[in-house]
Design a protein around this motif. Structure first.
Motif, PDB file in Angstrom:
ATOM      1  N   UNK A 169      -0.025 -11.277  -6.242  1.00  0.00           N
ATOM      2  CA  UNK A 169      -0.802 -10.697  -5.151  1.00  0.00           C
ATOM      3  C   UNK A 169      -1.809  -9.721  -5.747  1.00  0.00           C
ATOM      4  N   UNK A 170      -3.054  -9.806  -5.290  1.00  0.00           N
ATOM      5  CA  UNK A 170      -4.126  -8.933  -5.787  1.00  0.00           C
ATOM      6  C   UNK A 170      -3.844  -7.479  -5.409  1.00  0.00           C
ATOM      7  N   UNK A 171      -4.304  -6.525  -6.240  1.00  0.00           N
ATOM      8  CA  UNK A 171      -4.030  -5.102  -5.996  1.00  0.00           C
ATOM      9  C   UNK A 171      -4.399  -4.616  -4.594  1.00  0.00           C
ATOM     10  N   UNK A 172      -5.552  -5.032  -4.063  1.00  0.00           N
ATOM     11  CA  UNK A 172      -5.947  -4.553  -2.735  1.00  0.00           C
ATOM     12  C   UNK A 172      -4.978  -5.024  -1.659  1.00  0.00           C
ATOM     13  N   UNK A 173      -4.464  -6.237  -1.777  1.00  0.00           N
ATOM     14  CA  UNK A 173      -3.516  -6.759  -0.788  1.00  0.00           C
ATOM     15  C   UNK A 173      -2.128  -6.168  -1.006  1.00  0.00           C
ATOM     16  N   UNK A 174      -1.757  -5.938  -2.263  1.00  0.00           N
ATOM     17  CA  UNK A 174      -0.475  -5.308  -2.560  1.00  0.00           C
ATOM     18  C   UNK A 174      -0.436  -3.911  -1.944  1.00  0.00           C
ATOM     19  N   UNK A 175      -1.513  -3.155  -2.116  1.00  0.00           N
ATOM     20  CA  UNK A 175      -1.594  -1.804  -1.543  1.00  0.00           C
ATOM     21  C   UNK A 175      -1.487  -1.849  -0.019  1.00  0.00           C
ATOM     22  N   UNK A 176      -2.143  -2.817   0.612  1.00  0.00           N
ATOM     23  CA  UNK A 176      -2.100  -2.939   2.072  1.00  0.00           C
ATOM     24  C   UNK A 176      -0.694  -3.301   2.557  1.00  0.00           C
ATOM     25  N   UNK A 177      -0.019  -4.179   1.841  1.00  0.00           N
ATOM     26  CA  UNK A 177       1.350  -4.555   2.196  1.00  0.00           C
ATOM     27  C   UNK A 177       2.267  -3.338   2.028  1.00  0.00           C
ATOM     28  N   UNK A 178       2.144  -2.650   0.910  1.00  0.00           N
ATOM     29  CA  UNK A 178       3.012  -1.498   0.634  1.00  0.00           C
ATOM     30  C   UNK A 178       2.743  -0.351   1.607  1.00  0.00           C
ATOM     31  N   UNK A 179       1.500  -0.241   2.083  1.00  0.00           N
ATOM     32  CA  UNK A 179       1.153   0.803   3.047  1.00  0.00           C
ATOM     33  C   UNK A 179       1.507   0.447   4.475  1.00  0.00           C
ATOM     34  N   UNK A 180       2.012  -0.767   4.695  1.00  0.00           N
ATOM     35  CA  UNK A 180       2.413  -1.193   6.031  1.00  0.00           C
ATOM     36  C   UNK A 180       1.274  -1.697   6.899  1.00  0.00           C
ATOM     37  N   UNK A 181       0.065  -1.786   6.354  1.00  0.00           N
ATOM     38  CA  UNK A 181      -1.094  -2.251   7.133  1.00  0.00           C
ATOM     39  C   UNK A 181      -1.157  -3.768   7.187  1.00  0.00           C
ATOM     40  N   UNK A 182      -0.549  -4.431   6.218  1.00  0.00           N
ATOM     41  CA  UNK A 182      -0.570  -5.896   6.140  1.00  0.00           C
ATOM     42  C   UNK A 182       0.877  -6.374   6.189  1.00  0.00           C
ATOM     43  N   UNK A 183       1.233  -7.044   7.269  1.00  0.00           N
ATOM     44  CA  UNK A 183       2.613  -7.475   7.493  1.00  0.00           C
ATOM     45  C   UNK A 183       2.753  -9.001   7.448  1.00  0.00           C
ATOM     46  N   UNK A 184       1.813  -9.639   6.755  1.00  0.00           N
ATOM     47  CA  UNK A 184       1.808 -11.099   6.691  1.00  0.00           C
ATOM     48  C   UNK A 184       1.234 -11.556   5.360  1.00  0.00           C
ATOM     49  N   UNK A 185       1.523 -12.776   5.010  1.00  0.00           N
ATOM     50  CA  UNK A 185       0.908 -13.443   3.859  1.00  0.00           C
ATOM     51  C   UNK A 185       0.450 -14.809   4.329  1.00  0.00           C
ATOM     52  N   UNK A 186      -0.762 -15.198   3.967  1.00  0.00           N
ATOM     53  CA  UNK A 186      -1.243 -16.559   4.220  1.00  0.00           C
ATOM     54  C   UNK A 186      -1.175 -17.278   2.889  1.00  0.00           C
ATOM     55  N   UNK A 187      -0.399 -18.331   2.845  1.00  0.00           N
ATOM     56  CA  UNK A 187      -0.146 -19.038   1.596  1.00  0.00           C
ATOM     57  C   UNK A 187      -0.160 -20.534   1.790  1.00  0.00           C
ATOM     58  N   UNK A 188      -0.536 -21.237   0.721  1.00  0.00           N
ATOM     59  CA  UNK A 188      -0.367 -22.687   0.708  1.00  0.00           C
ATOM     60  C   UNK A 188       1.136 -22.948   0.726  1.00  0.00           C
ATOM     61  N   UNK A 189       1.570 -23.859   1.579  1.00  0.00           N
ATOM     62  CA  UNK A 189       3.006 -24.122   1.704  1.00  0.00           C
ATOM     63  C   UNK A 189       3.440 -25.166   0.678  1.00  0.00           C
TER      64      UNK A 189
END
Length: 82
Positions: A9-29
């Protein structure tokens, strides 16, 4: 049967997840994700930073996604177990 998936996970998205602002992941299944699986999100910026965290998949949908992609609702593993 639940599985554990190790994901970059890229740093900007990791920070958002850890900060509680991003509660989802969009991924190839490409890993047959399922509700109940555990994600190990490892911060990646051309190499692993050493930062990582465990998340549980609590929701999943492919609504309005590109073919083969899913949205995974995630929660910090510690929070979900309290």
């Amino acid at each position: 049967m639940t599985k554990t998936h190790e994901l970059k996970i890229a740093p900007e998205y990791f920070a958002a997840v850890m900060g509680g602002r991003k509660t989802f992941e969009i991924r190839e299944n490409d890993r047959d994700f399922q509700v109940g699986d555990t994600l190990i999100l490892r911060e990646w910026d051309g190499g692993y930073s050493g930062k990582e965290e465990l998340f549980d998949v609590i929701y999943m949908t492919d609504y309005e996604q590109k073919d083969g992609f899913v949205v995974l609702g995630i929660v910090l593993k510690e929070e979900e177990e309290e």
